[in-house]
Scaffold this motif. Structure first.
Motif, mmCIF file in Angstrom:
data_model
loop_
_atom_site.group_PDB
_atom_site.id
_atom_site.type_symbol
_atom_site.label_atom_id
_atom_site.label_comp_id
_atom_site.label_asym_id
_atom_site.label_seq_id
_atom_site.Cartn_x
_atom_site.Cartn_y
_atom_site.Cartn_z
ATOM 1 N N MET A 70 0.303 3.153 -3.222
ATOM 2 C CA MET A 70 0.088 1.832 -2.938
ATOM 3 C C MET A 70 -0.770 1.981 -1.506
ATOM 4 N N MET A 71 -0.146 3.121 -0.691
ATOM 5 C CA MET A 71 -0.728 3.209 0.722
ATOM 6 C C MET A 71 -2.465 3.339 0.607
ATOM 7 N N ASN A 72 -2.522 4.179 -0.513
ATOM 8 C CA ASN A 72 -4.495 4.503 -0.447
ATOM 9 C C ASN A 72 -5.165 3.483 -1.199
ATOM 10 N N LEU A 73 -4.560 2.396 -1.638
ATOM 11 C CA LEU A 73 -5.350 1.445 -2.507
ATOM 12 C C LEU A 73 -6.168 0.518 -1.407
ATOM 13 N N PRO A 74 -7.355 0.262 -1.619
ATOM 14 C CA PRO A 74 -8.244 -0.373 -0.926
ATOM 15 C C PRO A 74 -7.479 -2.042 -0.918
ATOM 16 N N PRO A 75 -7.524 -2.740 0.291
ATOM 17 C CA PRO A 75 -6.761 -3.829 0.775
ATOM 18 C C PRO A 75 -6.619 -4.860 -0.381
ATOM 19 N N VAL A 76 -7.716 -5.469 -0.835
ATOM 20 C CA VAL A 76 -7.722 -6.594 -1.968
ATOM 21 C C VAL A 76 -6.662 -6.182 -3.067
ATOM 22 N N THR A 77 -7.161 -4.990 -3.622
ATOM 23 C CA THR A 77 -6.367 -4.359 -4.812
ATOM 24 C C THR A 77 -5.023 -4.406 -4.408
ATOM 25 N N LYS A 78 -4.415 -3.729 -3.402
ATOM 26 C CA LYS A 78 -3.150 -3.738 -2.909
ATOM 27 C C LYS A 78 -2.478 -5.170 -2.824
ATOM 28 N N ASN A 79 -3.123 -6.164 -2.069
ATOM 29 C CA ASN A 79 -2.426 -7.147 -1.927
ATOM 30 C C ASN A 79 -2.467 -8.027 -3.316
ATOM 31 N N LEU A 80 -3.219 -7.950 -3.977
ATOM 32 C CA LEU A 80 -3.238 -8.629 -5.514
ATOM 33 C C LEU A 80 -1.983 -8.285 -6.114
ATOM 34 N N ILE A 81 -1.978 -7.074 -6.093
ATOM 35 C CA ILE A 81 -0.485 -6.452 -6.892
ATOM 36 C C ILE A 81 0.827 -6.893 -5.936
ATOM 37 N N ILE A 82 0.594 -7.024 -4.901
ATOM 38 C CA ILE A 82 1.886 -7.485 -4.139
ATOM 39 C C ILE A 82 2.064 -8.808 -4.321
ATOM 40 N N ILE A 83 1.057 -9.615 -4.246
ATOM 41 C CA ILE A 83 1.355 -11.136 -4.388
ATOM 42 C C ILE A 83 1.753 -11.335 -5.696
ATOM 43 N N ASN A 84 1.103 -10.783 -6.789
ATOM 44 C CA ASN A 84 1.703 -10.986 -8.252
ATOM 45 C C ASN A 84 3.091 -10.681 -8.412
ATOM 46 N N LEU A 85 3.796 -9.487 -7.890
ATOM 47 C CA LEU A 85 4.815 -9.235 -8.013
ATOM 48 C C LEU A 85 5.820 -9.983 -7.118
ATOM 49 N N LEU A 86 5.430 -10.516 -5.922
ATOM 50 C CA LEU A 86 6.131 -11.628 -5.143
ATOM 51 C C LEU A 86 6.299 -12.913 -6.035
ATOM 52 N N PHE A 87 5.495 -13.395 -6.573
ATOM 53 C CA PHE A 87 5.456 -14.629 -7.448
ATOM 54 C C PHE A 87 6.368 -14.281 -8.435
ATOM 55 N N PHE A 88 6.168 -13.109 -9.178
ATOM 56 C CA PHE A 88 7.089 -12.816 -10.168
ATOM 57 C C PHE A 88 8.943 -12.767 -9.918
ATOM 58 N N LEU A 89 8.990 -12.187 -8.599
ATOM 59 C CA LEU A 89 10.119 -12.182 -8.064
ATOM 60 C C LEU A 89 10.918 -13.689 -8.080
ATOM 61 N N ALA A 90 9.765 -14.212 -7.541
ATOM 62 C CA ALA A 90 10.299 -15.746 -7.090
ATOM 63 C C ALA A 90 10.480 -16.466 -8.344
ATOM 64 N N LYS A 91 9.736 -16.117 -9.346
ATOM 65 C CA LYS A 91 10.133 -17.012 -10.769
ATOM 66 C C LYS A 91 11.366 -16.669 -11.065
ATOM 67 N N LEU A 92 11.863 -15.224 -10.986
ATOM 68 C CA LEU A 92 13.287 -14.907 -11.378
ATOM 69 C C LEU A 92 14.145 -15.556 -10.595
ATOM 70 N N VAL A 93 13.962 -15.603 -9.365
ATOM 71 C CA VAL A 93 15.305 -16.372 -8.447
ATOM 72 C C VAL A 93 15.319 -17.808 -8.858
#
Length: 307
Positions: free
Chosen positions: A1-24
C-alpha cells in the motif's frame, strides 16, 4: 500500500472504510445501502448524492475484494500514466456514468412492466408490497462500473500487454481480455439472468470511459491520447515541448555573468538528461510493457507524470 500512487491508495482505503462502516451500522440495525446505495430515481428514497456514494458501497467481502484487487492491479498503472487528478476524474466519470446507464435501464423496465398503473405489486404467493417499497428495493451498489472503466482504459493503453488469466494455460493480450469481459457482460445483461448483478452498469462504466478517452484523444491535453498518436508518442512530445519552452525562456533571460551562465548550462544539461531518461523508459514500456520496468524506473516515470 505504501508504494501505491495516492488516488489508487486512497480509493482502496475509502472503500474499505465504507465497508467497515456498513458492517458496524448493520449490527446496530441500520442498513447503509438504504441511505448511500443508488435507488431508482422514481423511488421515494432516491437522492442525487447517491450517484457518488453508491460506488463506495459493496454487498459482501467477495464483492469488495474483487473490485479493490482490480483497482490495485490496474488502477495504479493508469494513475501513473494519467496523473492523479485525471485518473480520479476518469474513475468518477465511469462510476457516475454506470449509475446513469443503470437508472435508464431501470426506467425502461418500469415502463415495460407498466408499474405506473399499480399501487401495489405481488412479490410472491400472497405477499404484496406497496409500489413505493418495491421501487426502493431497486438499489445499485459497488465500484464495478468504475472498475470496468479502468479495465477498458488499460486495454486501450496497453492493448498488446500479455496477461495470465486463471485457468487459461496461455497469456491473453489485454485488448482481448477487455473485449471478452465486455461480451460476457453484454450477453449476461441481454440474458436477463436475474443474478442480482448490474451488468448494464458495468457496460455503462466502459461506455463512459470510452467516450471520455475519445474526448481526450480529440482534444489532446496533458500528453494523453492525442490525435492519432500512441500514449508514448504524446508523452514524449509533451516532455519535449516542456524542454523547448524552458530552453527558450533560459536563452531569452540569459545573464552576462560567466558564473550564472555556467549554472544555466548545467541546469539545462541536467534537464535534458532527465528528459532523455524518460524517453528511454517510455521506449522500454512500449517494447516490453510496464512490468518490464525496475522499481527505480517506475518511480522516475511516476514522478515525471506529477510535474
Amino acid at each position: 500500500m505504501m508504494n501505491l500512487p495516492p488516488v489508487t491508495k486512497n480509493l482502496i482505503i475509502i472503500n474499505l472504510l465504507f465497508f467497515l462502516a456498513k458492517l458496524v451500522a448493520g449490527r446496530n440495525g441500520l442498513n447503509l445501502d438504504d441511505v448511500l446505495g443508488l435507488h431508482f430515481f422514481m423511488a421515494p428514497d432516491f437522492r442525487i448524492f447517491q450517484f457518488f456514494t453508491y460506488m463506495f458501497m459493496h454487498g459482501n467481502i467477495t464483492h469488495i475484494l474483487f473490485n479493490m484487487f482490480a483497482v490495485w492491479m490496474f488502477g495504479r498503472v493508469m494513475e501513473t500514466y494519467l496523473g492523479a487528478r485525471r485518473f480520479l476524474l476518469y474513475y468518477m466519470v465511469c462510476g457516475v456514468g454506470a449509475g446513469l446507464v443503470q437508472e435508464s435501464v431501470q426506467y425502461v423496465q418500469y415502463l415495460w412492466q407498466g408499474l405506473g398503473a399499480y399501487e401495489t405489486v405481488n412479490v410472491g404467493g400472497s405477499i404484496t408490497m406497496s409500489m413505493a417499497d418495491y421501487l426502493n428495493n431497486w438499489t445499485t451498489i459497488g465500484a464495478s462500473g468504475a472498475v470496468y472503466g479502468i479495465l477498458l482504459a488499460f486495454g486501450m493503453t496497453f492493448p498488446d500487454e500479455r496477461m495470465f488469466i486463471f485457468p487459461l494455460p496461455m497469456p491473453v493480450r489485454a485488448k482481448f481480455f477487455v473485449l471478452g469481459y465486455a461480451v460476457i457482460e453484454l450477453l449476461s445483461a441481454m440474458g436477463n439472468s436475474g443474478d442480482g448483478v448490474a451488468h448494464f452498469a458495468h457496460l455503462g462504466g466502459m461506455l463512459f470511459g470510452f467516450l471520455l478517452i475519445l474526448y481526450w484523444r480529440k482534444n489532446g491535453g496533458n500528453g494523453y491520447y492525442g490525435r492519432g498518436d500512441s500514449l508514448f508518442g504524446k508523452m514524449r512530445r509533451w516532455f519535449s515541448d516542456w524542454r523547448n519552452r524552458f530552453s527558450s525562456y533560459s536563452r531569452t533571460h540569459m545573464k552576462v555573468s560567466m558564473g550564472e551562465r555556467k549554472d544555466d548550462y548545467a541546469y539545462n544539461a541536467r534537464k535534458k538528461a532527465e528528459t532523455d531518461e524518460i524517453d528511454r523508459i517510455l521506449d522500454k514500456v512500449r517494447k516490453g510493457g510496464y512490468a518490464s520496468l525496475s522499481d527505480e524506473e517506475k518511480r522516475k516515470l511516476f514522478d515525471a507524470s506529477q510535474r
